[in-house]
Scaffold this motif. Structure first.
Motif, PDB file in Angstrom:
ATOM      1  N   CYS A 415       2.768   6.363  -1.967  1.00 58.43           N
ATOM      2  CA  CYS A 415       3.698   6.840  -2.864  1.00 58.43           C
ATOM      3  C   CYS A 415       5.075   6.569  -2.615  1.00 58.43           C
ATOM      4  CB  CYS A 415       3.470   8.635  -2.982  1.00 58.43           C
ATOM      5  SG  CYS A 415       1.779   9.148  -3.473  1.00 58.43           S
ATOM      6  N   ILE A 416       5.054   5.937  -1.415  1.00 62.76           N
ATOM      7  CA  ILE A 416       6.456   5.245  -1.146  1.00 62.76           C
ATOM      8  C   ILE A 416       6.301   3.753  -1.379  1.00 62.76           C
ATOM      9  CG2 ILE A 416       8.271   4.832   0.430  1.00 62.76           C
ATOM     10  CD1 ILE A 416       8.228   7.863  -0.768  1.00 62.76           C
ATOM     11  N   VAL A 417       6.837   2.989  -2.160  1.00 60.66           N
ATOM     12  CA  VAL A 417       6.671   1.655  -2.547  1.00 60.66           C
ATOM     13  C   VAL A 417       7.782   0.882  -2.365  1.00 60.66           C
ATOM     14  CG1 VAL A 417       4.509   2.183  -3.894  1.00 60.66           C
ATOM     15  CG2 VAL A 417       6.837   1.888  -5.144  1.00 60.66           C
ATOM     16  N   PRO A 418       7.977  -0.559  -2.489  1.00 62.33           N
ATOM     17  CA  PRO A 418       8.920  -1.387  -2.479  1.00 62.33           C
ATOM     18  C   PRO A 418       9.739  -1.495  -3.590  1.00 62.33           C
ATOM     19  CG  PRO A 418       7.003  -2.542  -1.525  1.00 62.33           C
ATOM     20  CD  PRO A 418       6.464  -1.435  -2.236  1.00 62.33           C
ATOM     21  N   MET A 419       9.208  -1.146  -4.763  1.00 62.77           N
ATOM     22  CA  MET A 419       9.775  -0.971  -5.957  1.00 62.77           C
ATOM     23  C   MET A 419       8.994  -0.210  -6.832  1.00 62.77           C
ATOM     24  SD  MET A 419      11.161  -4.059  -8.796  1.00 62.77           S
ATOM     25  CE  MET A 419      12.567  -4.575  -7.867  1.00 62.77           C
ATOM     26  N   CYS A 420       9.461   0.725  -7.376  1.00 65.90           N
ATOM     27  CA  CYS A 420       8.878   1.506  -8.596  1.00 65.90           C
ATOM     28  C   CYS A 420       8.290   0.716  -9.732  1.00 65.90           C
ATOM     29  CB  CYS A 420       9.795   2.591  -9.141  1.00 65.90           C
ATOM     30  SG  CYS A 420       9.713   4.018  -7.942  1.00 65.90           S
ATOM     31  N   SER A 421       7.168   0.968 -10.081  1.00 66.20           N
ATOM     32  CA  SER A 421       6.324   0.294 -11.320  1.00 66.20           C
ATOM     33  C   SER A 421       7.028   0.725 -12.496  1.00 66.20           C
ATOM     34  CB  SER A 421       4.855   0.310 -11.270  1.00 66.20           C
ATOM     35  OG  SER A 421       4.552   1.793 -11.380  1.00 66.20           O
ATOM     36  N   HIS A 422       7.915   1.959 -12.769  1.00 63.49           N
ATOM     37  CA  HIS A 422       8.434   2.513 -13.759  1.00 63.49           C
ATOM     38  C   HIS A 422       9.330   3.474 -13.468  1.00 63.49           C
ATOM     39  CE1 HIS A 422       8.647   4.181 -17.782  1.00 63.49           C
ATOM     40  NE2 HIS A 422       9.050   5.152 -17.336  1.00 63.49           N
ATOM     41  N   VAL A 423      10.670   3.401 -13.604  1.00 59.96           N
ATOM     42  CA  VAL A 423      11.710   4.422 -13.354  1.00 59.96           C
ATOM     43  C   VAL A 423      11.967   5.328 -14.383  1.00 59.96           C
ATOM     44  CG1 VAL A 423      14.200   4.309 -12.454  1.00 59.96           C
ATOM     45  CG2 VAL A 423      12.544   2.639 -11.860  1.00 59.96           C
ATOM     46  N   ALA A 451      16.984   3.002   2.215  1.00 62.52           N
ATOM     47  CA  ALA A 451      15.953   2.551   2.539  1.00 62.52           C
ATOM     48  C   ALA A 451      15.208   2.660   3.808  1.00 62.52           C
ATOM     49  CB  ALA A 451      15.858   1.045   2.208  1.00 62.52           C
ATOM     50  N   GLN A 452      16.042   2.548   4.833  1.00 64.17           N
ATOM     51  CA  GLN A 452      15.503   3.024   6.295  1.00 64.17           C
ATOM     52  C   GLN A 452      15.315   4.316   6.452  1.00 64.17           C
ATOM     53  OE1 GLN A 452      15.302   0.220   8.445  1.00 64.17           O
ATOM     54  NE2 GLN A 452      13.781   1.693   8.948  1.00 64.17           N
ATOM     55  N   ALA A 453      15.935   5.219   5.869  1.00 69.87           N
ATOM     56  CA  ALA A 453      15.747   6.796   5.849  1.00 69.87           C
ATOM     57  C   ALA A 453      14.453   7.155   5.260  1.00 69.87           C
ATOM     58  CB  ALA A 453      16.846   7.389   5.353  1.00 69.87           C
ATOM     59  N   ILE A 454      14.016   6.444   4.165  1.00 74.68           N
ATOM     60  CA  ILE A 454      12.764   6.781   3.308  1.00 74.68           C
ATOM     61  C   ILE A 454      11.699   6.354   4.169  1.00 74.68           C
ATOM     62  CG2 ILE A 454      11.542   6.402   1.219  1.00 74.68           C
ATOM     63  CD1 ILE A 454      14.265   6.434  -0.176  1.00 74.68           C
ATOM     64  N   ILE A 455      11.772   4.793   4.653  1.00 73.90           N
ATOM     65  CA  ILE A 455      10.677   4.391   5.326  1.00 73.90           C
ATOM     66  C   ILE A 455      10.346   5.276   6.578  1.00 73.90           C
ATOM     67  CG2 ILE A 455       9.909   2.373   6.811  1.00 73.90           C
ATOM     68  CD1 ILE A 455      11.786   0.687   4.802  1.00 73.90           C
ATOM     69  N   ASP A 456      11.516   5.348   7.563  1.00 74.63           N
ATOM     70  CA  ASP A 456      11.207   6.195   8.607  1.00 74.63           C
ATOM     71  C   ASP A 456      10.897   7.840   8.567  1.00 74.63           C
ATOM     72  OD1 ASP A 456      12.411   4.196  10.011  1.00 74.63           O
ATOM     73  OD2 ASP A 456      14.374   5.022  10.427  1.00 74.63           O
ATOM     74  N   HIS A 457      11.235   8.255   7.523  1.00 71.43           N
ATOM     75  CA  HIS A 457      10.785   9.703   7.427  1.00 71.43           C
ATOM     76  C   HIS A 457       9.752  10.275   6.361  1.00 71.43           C
ATOM     77  CE1 HIS A 457      14.114  10.796   9.981  1.00 71.43           C
ATOM     78  NE2 HIS A 457      15.046  10.045   9.217  1.00 71.43           N
ATOM     79  N   CYS A 458       9.393   9.254   5.192  1.00 78.25           N
ATOM     80  CA  CYS A 458       8.945   9.829   4.282  1.00 78.25           C
ATOM     81  C   CYS A 458       7.381   9.019   3.963  1.00 78.25           C
ATOM     82  CB  CYS A 458       9.465   9.658   2.693  1.00 78.25           C
ATOM     83  SG  CYS A 458      10.838  10.867   2.628  1.00 78.25           S
ATOM     84  N   ALA A 459       7.494   7.789   4.385  1.00 82.41           N
ATOM     85  CA  ALA A 459       6.113   6.900   4.288  1.00 82.41           C
ATOM     86  C   ALA A 459       5.256   7.329   5.297  1.00 82.41           C
ATOM     87  CB  ALA A 459       6.838   5.521   4.538  1.00 82.41           C
ATOM     88  N   HIS A 460       3.785   7.097   4.741  1.00 75.90           N
ATOM     89  CA  HIS A 460       2.666   7.346   5.617  1.00 75.90           C
ATOM     90  C   HIS A 460       2.755   6.425   6.598  1.00 75.90           C
ATOM     91  CE1 HIS A 460      -1.573   8.000   6.769  1.00 75.90           C
ATOM     92  NE2 HIS A 460      -1.443   8.954   6.183  1.00 75.90           N
ATOM     93  N   PRO A 461       1.942   6.795   7.921  1.00 72.72           N
ATOM     94  CA  PRO A 461       1.937   5.824   8.875  1.00 72.72           C
ATOM     95  C   PRO A 461       1.204   4.682   8.666  1.00 72.72           C
ATOM     96  CG  PRO A 461       1.795   7.947  10.037  1.00 72.72           C
ATOM     97  CD  PRO A 461       1.914   7.962   8.472  1.00 72.72           C
ATOM     98  N   ASP A 462       0.266   4.747   7.724  1.00 71.65           N
ATOM     99  CA  ASP A 462      -0.466   3.448   7.454  1.00 71.65           C
ATOM    100  C   ASP A 462       0.206   2.377   6.635  1.00 71.65           C
ATOM    101  OD1 ASP A 462      -2.859   4.831   8.597  1.00 71.65           O
ATOM    102  OD2 ASP A 462      -3.658   5.290   6.722  1.00 71.65           O
TER     103      ASP A 462
END
Length: 504
Positions: A415-423, A451-462
């Motif tokens: 649910c955290i992606v490089p770019m949203c498929s729709h905004v 970007a770094q904050a979202i990757i570090d805090h919200c993304a799943h470890p996988d």
């Protein structure tokens, strides 16, 4: 209860008829405004009669389709039946029915997704075309011809004002003691004659408890005796509880540092299990004397009122599970003193959301690493539900949270992606993103910092290493303000469409 006991206006009572007879007033090609907001207050008999009429017409080789406007979602016996009968040509502004969704995504229904605060005013402006018929559920009519609203107000005030014809469904199953719970504001006007809305506290009453209608418009009065759909809210799972804990800790932190007043600002909560989990967390949190200013009053807010943690709640609809509704009806005198139901042009009005300092909490499908949010589409083109009121609150709220579990479909979708498929909500409207992994406070951050904050805090470890790899390589190429690899930006979505899994 006999219809005569609910309809105390003789002229209206004389127009009583069956739903099948009333459906004859809805012609092929008509645009119909239905009451209803998130499974509450929708007409129960007319949609079924209209669907049956459509099937009869189709069987005889004649066309029959109508355009349907509502407050928000309704129920399977409305959207589902009309869609299954191929009776809907157009639908706005929000839908959650599976059958209607299937027809929308097949291109068989023209769906118009709108901010809920825009619907009434765009209808009044004439932007949406003519409204032929309004079909409105109420619980009664006073001797003076005023309408006692049902469990949802939604766009009913506007439909009654602008429709050429009105059909009233009087629901004798719903308690007449709803009378007095509503606050219908008639002070809005078209530009340039608009004046400020005189609501300065979330629990102010600025209107009247009844809906008005021109008696000359009322062509039919139909009795129904059926409750609203039962919403099913599961017990908060571990992920939902963690999301709630992050939000409550954050609010306490903001209060400690003076960025929130000691008396908590009013709360808006979106619909669903995660939203209810947040409300459940507030039930045991450190905040008292809360106020709600939201669209839909769900089980969690009812719990807060009953426990005395929330003083009052303002909404446009009450949408509850069966057990919560039984409690509501049993203790309706208690709740009538604490719940205010308003038209959605008031409950969602940006002027009021900003003035009152609403704390907004809404769910999303996905967010990208820069904070753009998709709350409506699966894989870019398949409509899920609609934007609803989330945009009304996100852009104008004092604080705005977007929440989601970090993965879906057993980890096959991030649910955290490089770019949203729709905004639906741009990075400019997104302040705080929360998953069960953590919370990213994006206020005052540049795109690369976000970007770094979202990757570090919200993304799943996988998925975190994949996101970090994408971001690192993007920073090595091209412009550096919002680094992207355009050839890869949507590759995760394409891989999911091809293989069923976003992972490499």
């Amino acid at each position: 209860m006999a219809l005569a006991e609910r309809v105390r206006h003789a002229d209206f009572l004389s127009r009583s008829m069956t739903a099948e007879q009333a459906a004859q007033h809805v012609a092929h090609g008509a645009t119909v405004g239905l009451s209803g907001f998130t499974g509450a207050g929708y007409p129960k008999a007319l949609p079924q009669a209209i669907a049956a009429h459509a099937q009869s017409e189709h069987k005889a080789g004649r066309p029959y389709r109508i355009n349907v406007w509502t407050g928000a979602s309704t129920a399977p016996e409305v959207d589902g039946l009309l869609a299954a009968a191929d009776a809907m040509a157009q639908r706005l502004p929000f839908n959650s029915d599976a059958m209607a969704r299937k027809k929308i995504n097949a291109g068989e229904i023209d769906y118009i997704d709108m901010h809920l605060s825009h619907v009434a005013q765009h209808a009044w402006f004439g932007f949406l075309g003519r409204l032929d018929v309004a079909i409105i559920e109420i619980v009664g009519v006073t001797a003076d011809g005023l309408l006692i609203p049902s469990t949802a107000v939604g766009n009913n005030k506007t439909w009654l004002e602008i429709a050429d014809k009105v059909i009233l469904e009087v629901n004798t199953k719903l308690p007449l003691r709803l009378e007095g719970m509503h606050d219908i504001y008639y002070g809005t006007a078209l530009p340039p004659r608009r004046v400020p809305i005189s609501l300065t506290h979330a629990d102010n009453r600025i209107g009247e408890p009844y809906l008005q209608v021109d008696p000359r418009k009322v062509v039919a009065v139909v009795e129904t005796h059926s409750g609203d759909r039962d919403n099913v809210f599961s017990q908060p799972d571990a992920n939902s509880q963690r999301i709630a804990e992050y939000i409550i800790d954050f609010l306490a932190h903001e209060m400690k540092h003076g960025r929130l007043p000691q008396q908590m600002l009013p709360i808006q909560s979106g619909v669903g299990n995660v939203a209810n989990a947040v409300l459940a967390g507030l039930l045991h949190g450190p905040f008292d004397n809360l106020l709600g200013f939201t669209e839909v009053l769900q089980d969690g807010m009812l719990d807060l009122l009953r426990a005395g943690k929330m003083k009052r709640a303002s909404a446009t609809a009450i949408s509850l599970s069966r057990s919560a509704y039984e409690d509501f009806e049993k203790n309706i005198d208690f709740y009538r003193e604490r719940i205010i139901l308003r038209p959605q042009e008031i409950s969602n009005h940006p002027e009021l959301v900003r003035r009152l300092g609403i704390i907004a909490m809404n769910s999303m499908i996905e967010a990208d690493i820069y904070g753009n949010v998709n709350s409506t589409h699966l894989m870019g083109s398949s409509m899920m539900n609609g934007i609803g009121g989330s945009g009304d609150f996100a852009r104008n709220g004092y604080l705005s949270f977007f929440v989601t579990p970090s993965v879906a479909k057993d980890g096959k979708i991030s649910c955290i992606v490089p770019m949203c498929s729709h905004v639906d909500h741009t990075e400019h409207d997104t302040q705080i993103i929360v998953t069960e992994q953590g919370l990213a406070d994006l206020r005052g951050l540049s795109p690369r910092q976000r970007a770094q904050a979202i990757i570090d805090h919200c993304a799943h470890p996988d998925y975190r290493p994949m996101l970090q790899d994408y971001f690192d390589r993007a920073r090595q190429q091209g412009a550096q303000h919002t680094p992207h690899l355009l050839g890869e930006a949507l590759s995760w979505h394409q891989r999911c469409l091809d293989t069923g899994d976003m992972r490499k």
